[in-house]
Design an enzyme around this catalytic site. Structure first.
Site, PDB file in Angstrom:
ATOM      1  CE  LYS A  80      37.658 -49.809   9.244  1.00 24.99           C
ATOM      2  NZ  LYS A  80      36.436 -49.006   9.044  1.00 24.99           N
ATOM      3  CB  SER A 159      35.887 -49.140   5.076  1.00 28.57           C
ATOM      4  OG  SER A 159      35.604 -48.627   6.367  1.00 28.57           O
ATOM      5  CB  SER A 183      32.539 -48.357   7.251  1.00 27.79           C
ATOM      6  OG  SER A 183      32.936 -47.949   5.970  1.00 27.79           O
TER       7      SER A 183
HETATM    8  N1  GLN Z   1      31.111 -46.489   1.853  1.00 25.66           N
HETATM    9  C1  GLN Z   1      31.116 -45.178   2.428  1.00 25.66           C
HETATM   10  C2  GLN Z   1      32.278 -44.382   1.881  1.00 25.66           C
HETATM   11  O1  GLN Z   1      32.979 -44.904   1.064  1.00 25.66           O
HETATM   12  C3  GLN Z   1      31.188 -45.268   3.923  1.00 25.66           C
HETATM   13  C4  GLN Z   1      32.546 -45.555   4.433  1.00 25.66           C
HETATM   14  C5  GLN Z   1      32.606 -45.559   5.895  1.00 25.66           C
HETATM   15  O2  GLN Z   1      31.604 -45.626   6.585  1.00 25.66           O
HETATM   16  N2  GLN Z   1      33.828 -45.459   6.406  1.00 25.66           N
HETATM   17  O3  GLN Z   1      32.488 -43.254   2.240  1.00 25.66           O
END
Ligand code: GLN
Length: 492
Positions: A80, A159, A183
């Protein structure tokens, strides 16, 4: 074993390398070709073919000498683009990191490299890992390989959507993700793969671009539970460079996959039966209960009474930490600089142009909840509720060994949907955020298809540092579901 190299699991590919059925260079080439053919999916921000082929050749040389490192030696994986990689562009999906080439390697990617894994490239993500759709990336959205549906391309979740799409699309055998509030788990569910957020502190955060430091955790994404266990074994471990990484031993996660869960107590939290949840998600959850009971587990209803405050708590704590972490991007130290007449103007111009709308929204919320007049009302209150949420889990784990819930409240949605309403977008994480606030391990296992023919996952949550029970139970669920975890029309 299947005939296409791109279709292999990590475990199968490891076996093929060991028996000499193919070389790491051959395996790596077939995945690089697949990535080339699937450019349109936008799963990668940067592909690193030279590095990949060089590391693959080095792995083949080790194997010829009899010094191959272990199950990941010669296995192509994706990283990532939130992990700093020495000498390779690292963007965090943001314009503000334009041209940022770290001089150091994150601990987790360094460990994978030391285990012999071959980096294919850096995967796309929501900007600074803020999102559930991959649509907030400066580099454009990723397409879920299960789409299009009804003429529309689908999000891979986020994400870590690029990583999930790469594994599901057979562009990489496994990948790293990070999970702050869901995410890893939500994109795993949307793409029909396995994704695990380990216990907070299990993997080092050193060298990972920070979003919310008390929540961020690296974890594996792969096609099978076994592959997930293999990846986690290489990624985990105490790191003196991260004071929040836990000084605990790394067990043999693969050995935990005994398939035997007789006598296991599985908690079903009644508060996760939320209003308006799709009937098919509820049905799948019940099916999961039946599968685990058939394998000899006992299911017990548990109560996590503060669940309904979790999203609100998360959306105070995470932006607060983000606003502080992102203060360092000022046009002086990293990447982008947009000139101005004064220093302040340069800061403003750089941050105004460099950050996307969602990141700016989070910085504003974070700065607000930390400001002198509102700190007690918002940030301090949220921290207290966070403790209550963690206590709910501790209490539940007095009577159960693992908790079963859905991973996400829906299947993958179309690119562009939910964008005009941040709250609807935030609801994606309703089942994953409480675990993050409590720092506990959680995994998403693909177990079925929605009525629209898209993958759906179930989540298993465990006690802190008990990834072994989580993985063992996940293995049983995977076996019972017998779900072919990747789309038939893979890109390979
Ligand atoms: N969707 C959540 C956010 O926007 C989690 C994102 C994540 O786990 N990095 O904060």
């Amino acid at each position: 074993m299947t005939s296409r190299l791109t279709d292999l699991s990590v475990a199968e590919a490891g076996e093929g390398l060991r028996t000499g059925a193919f070389s790491s260079v051959e395996l790596t080439r077939s995945l690089l070709d697949a990535i080339e053919r699937a450019r349109d999916a936008n799963a990668f921000i940067t592909v690193t073919p030279e590095i990949a082929l060089e590391r693959a050749a080095a792995s083949d040389a080790r194997r010829a000498e009899g010094t191959a490192a272990g199950p990941l030696d010669g296995i192509p994986i994706a990283i990532k683009d939130l992990f700093c990689t020495e000498g390779v562009l690292t963007t965090a999906g943001s314009h503000i990191l334009d041209g940022f080439v770290p001089t150091y390697e994150s601990t987790v990617s360094a460990k994978l490299r030391a285990a012999g894994a071959v980096m294919l490239g850096k995967t796309n993500l929501d900007e600074f890992a803020m999102g559930s759709s991959n649509v907030t990336s400066f580099y454009g959205p990723v397409k879920n390989p299960w789409g299009p549906k009804d003429g529309k391309d689908l999000v891979p979740g986020g994400s870590s959507g690029g990583s999930a799409a790469a594994v599901a699309g057979r562009l990489s055998l496994a990948a790293t993700g990070t999970d702050t509030g869901g995410s890893i788990r939500q994109p795993a569910s949307f793409c029909g793969i396995v994704g695990m957020k380990p216990t907070y502190g299990r993997c080092s955060r050193w060298g990972i671009v920070a979003f919310a430091s008390s929540l961020d955790q690296a974890g594996p994404m792969a096609g099978t539970v076994r592959d997930t266990a293999i990846m986690l074994g290489a990624m985990a471990g105490h790191d003196p460079k991260d004071s929040t990484s836990a000084p605990v031993a790394v067990p043999d996660f693969e050995a935990a996959l005994t398939g035997d869960i007789r006598g296991l107590r599985v908690g079903i939290p009644k508060e996760y039966r939320i209003d308006g949840m799709a009937g098919e998600i509820d049905a799948l959850w019940r099916q999961g209960v039946d599968w685990l009971e058939a394998a000899g587990a006992e299911t017990i209803e548990v109560s996590l009474p503060h669940t309904r405050y979790a999203l609100a708590t998360y959306y105070i704590v995470a932006p607060a930490e983000a606003s502080s972490n992102l203060a360092r991007y000022d046009g002086v130290r990293y990447g982008l600089r947009v000139a101005g007449d004064t220093l302040d103007e340069m800061y403003e111009n750089t941050r105004g142009e460099g950050f996307g709308a969602e990141v700016r929204r989070r910085i504003l919320i974070g700065t607000y909840v930390l400001s002198a007049g509102y700190y007690d009302a918002y940030y301090l209150k949220a921290q207290k509720v966070r403790t209550l949420i963690a206590r709910d889990f501790s209490r539940a784990f007095e009577t159960v060994d693992v908790i079963l819930t859905p991973t996400a409240p829906s299947d993958a949605f179309a690119i562009g949907d939910k964008m005009d309403d941040p709250i609807t977008m935030y609801l994606n994480d309703v089942f994953t955020v409480p675990t993050s606030l409590a720092g506990l391990p959680g995994i998403s296992v693909p177990v079925g298809l929605s009525a629209r023919g898209l993958p759906l996952g179930l989540q298993l949550i465990g006690r802190a540092f008990d990834e072994e029970t989580v993985l063992r139970t996940a293995g049983v669920l995977e076996q019972a579901a017998g779900f072919d975890v990747r789309p038939a029309a893979g890109a390979g």
